[in-house]
Design an enzyme around this catalytic site. Structure first.
Site, PDB file in Angstrom:
ATOM      1  N   HIS A 437       0.811  -1.048  -0.018  1.00 20.68           N
ATOM      2  CA  HIS A 437      -0.044  -0.098  -0.212  1.00 20.68           C
ATOM      3  C   HIS A 437       0.661   1.298   0.130  1.00 20.68           C
ATOM      4  O   HIS A 437       0.434   2.252  -0.178  1.00 20.68           O
ATOM      5  CB  HIS A 437      -0.787   0.265   1.111  1.00 20.68           C
ATOM      6  CG  HIS A 437      -2.140   0.672   0.895  1.00 20.68           C
ATOM      7  ND1 HIS A 437      -2.308   1.660  -0.050  1.00 20.68           N
ATOM      8  CD2 HIS A 437      -3.419   0.642   1.715  1.00 20.68           C
ATOM      9  CE1 HIS A 437      -3.782   2.132   0.113  1.00 20.68           C
ATOM     10  NE2 HIS A 437      -4.377   1.488   1.022  1.00 20.68           N
ATOM     11  N   ASP A 441      -2.428   1.686  -4.419  1.00 25.20           N
ATOM     12  CA  ASP A 441      -3.759   1.706  -4.111  1.00 25.20           C
ATOM     13  C   ASP A 441      -4.885   0.893  -4.328  1.00 25.20           C
ATOM     14  O   ASP A 441      -4.887   0.308  -5.330  1.00 25.20           O
ATOM     15  CB  ASP A 441      -4.475   3.478  -4.488  1.00 25.20           C
ATOM     16  CG  ASP A 441      -3.516   4.518  -3.759  1.00 25.20           C
ATOM     17  OD1 ASP A 441      -2.948   4.426  -2.597  1.00 25.20           O
ATOM     18  OD2 ASP A 441      -3.276   5.535  -4.278  1.00 25.20           O
TER      19      ASP A 441
END
Length: 464
Positions: A437, A441
């Site tokens: 992350h 995304d």
């Protein structure tokens, strides 16, 4: 004439290796290029062939020991010398009993290999050098903890900074250890030559806890490289130390979880069209090209399509910079009887189904026979793992560093699904994407999975 057998360098960034198994014992005849011993490194497990023909005269490094490259691990006598030695040995009947006690002091010999005080003396040279010798894992750990590698004393070959060195620096004990090492080594050197090997560590009670089999005890096997590690029995349970490969897997998985904030996305793919194409073509495919047709090449091609559309997933993170790779090299997880390895299909975007299948079969076969080269498990830009082949519905795999994503494939099985308001039986498959992350995304992750799904459900490419 005697020939030395040395620990080979299995890759540019590899400076040491662990002997996991000797395939011959002293006195055995060996042919040139015949497998002599097995080693394990940070990258691969491999069988090492004999450099010459003759008889294995002496093994200098026992199983489980880790030594720097170019260390002499054994000696081979040429056939003539070995024959002469074998004919004269029985004549010396009197000294024979002395040979048995002589073997006992040889046991602690591997423990003398790590302590020499010379490497710390080489550390200042490494400090001043423009380039510090270390592995990618060590450099990554140093970067994560803000440690300047030029300030870390290297105890490896040629002043190389090892994982142990950087861990000591992280814990703040590097300086005292480096300062006291020469004196301690010098003071203990005479005792080390005569001291017997340490006994197994006895189980210690856990305060308010429970150990193996709920006996309230625990046994911590020695993880120090260079110290023999053996299975230990305690009444109605036993403790087996991790193999070298499992230790490496443990290091890499813990590092990945520590470095990358893992997030997971799941999708479901209708594989009916692919399953029908494979069922119709697999017999002719195997007959014509001499290799079986599996589902994996289709997933590789679909992943390539997804990576082309969303190149963020074909990248890696270097500090605060994202490195976007132009090549698409897909690592394919291969389950071995003794662990797991991820050989890489290089330039997967340039291969068709046949080319991918042949490459995967070759890599998997050589992984299982310990014939892989270090470069064949390097430079992967994305990974795929297939728990579905063992019946798993889906899995949440750990990212293979330094990648930022890994695709997990579930079992392909027939299920009832709704199509145009009607119930139909289709071959369905869950797929999961584990992603970092810091770089990826959720929107990009799901768009990538949708591209993979779209490619497989609307397959139109030829097999060759």
């Amino acid at each position: 004439m005697a020939a030395d057998v040395v620990m080979p360098q299995m890759g540019e960034s590899i400076f040491e290796g662990t002997i996991t198994k000797w395939l011959k014992k002293p006195g055995d005849k060996v042919e040139r290029d015949e497998p002599l011993f097995e080693i394990s490194t940070d990258k691969v497990d491999a069988e090492i062939p004999s450099p010459s023909a003759g008889v294995l005269k002496e093994i200098k490094v026992s199983e489980g020991q880790t030594v720097p490259i170019n260390t002499v691990v054994a000696v081979i006598d040429a056939a003539g010398s070995a024959a002469a030695a074998s004919t004269t040995a029985p004549a010396k009947a009197a000294p024979a009993p002395a040979a048995v006690p002589a073997a006992a002091p040889a046991a602690p010999k591997p423990q003398i290999v790590p302590p020499p005080a010379a490497p710390p003396a080489a550390a200042p040279a490494a400090k001043d050098a423009a380039r510090v010798h270390s592995s990618p894992l060590v450099r990554r750990m140093a970067k994560e903890h803000g440690i300047d590698l030029t300030t870390v004393p290297g105890t490896g070959a040629g002043g190389r900074v090892s994982k142990t060195d950087i861990e000591a620096a992280i814990s703040g004990s590097a300086a005292p250890a480096a300062a006291s090492a020469p004196a301690a080594a010098q003071a203990s050197a005479p005792a080390a030559r005569t001291a017997p090997p340490p006994p197994p560590v006895a189980p210690a009670p856990l305060a308010g806890g429970s150990g193996p089999a709920g006996h309230g005890t625990q046994y911590v096997p020695s993880l120090q490289l260079g110290v023999p590690r053996e299975r230990v029995y305690f009444g109605d349970y036993e403790v087996e130390p991790l193999s070298n490969m499992r230790l490496k897997i443990a290091e890499h998985m813990v590092a990945s979880k520590h470095v990358s904030p893992h997030v997971y996305s799941v999708d479901e793919i209708d594989m009916t069209k692919i399953a029908s194409l494979r069922a119709k073509s697999k017999d002719e495919f195997e007959k014509s090209y001499g290799t079986k047709l599996t589902f994996m090449p289709f997933f590789v091609k679909a992943a390539v399509a997804g990576l082309r559309a969303y190149p963020t997933l074909n990248s890696s993170l270097d500090g605060t910079s994202v490195v976007r790779h132009k090549e698409i090299n897909i690592g394919i997880a291969v389950a071995l009887d003794w662990g797991l390895i991820v050989p890489v299909v290089k330039s997967a975007d340039e291969k068709n189904i046949l080319g991918i299948q042949r490459t995967m079969n070759d890599l998997a076969e050589r992984a299982r026979s310990k014939k892989l080269k270090p470069e064949e498990v390097q430079e992967g830009t994305f990974s795929i793992t297939n728990p579905g082949v063992f019946g798993g519905l889906f899995g949440l795999p750990v990212i293979s560093q330094p990648n930022v994503g890994i695709l997990g494939l579930g079992a392909i099985e027939k299920r009832p699904v709704v199509i145009n308001d009607s119930i139909a039986i289709r071959s369905m498959c869950y797929v999961t994407l584990s992603y970092d992350h810091r770089v990826v995304d959720g929107a990009i992750a799901h768009q990538f999975l949708h591209k993979v799904k779209e490619t497989l459900e609307n397959w139109s490419e030829p097999l060759v």
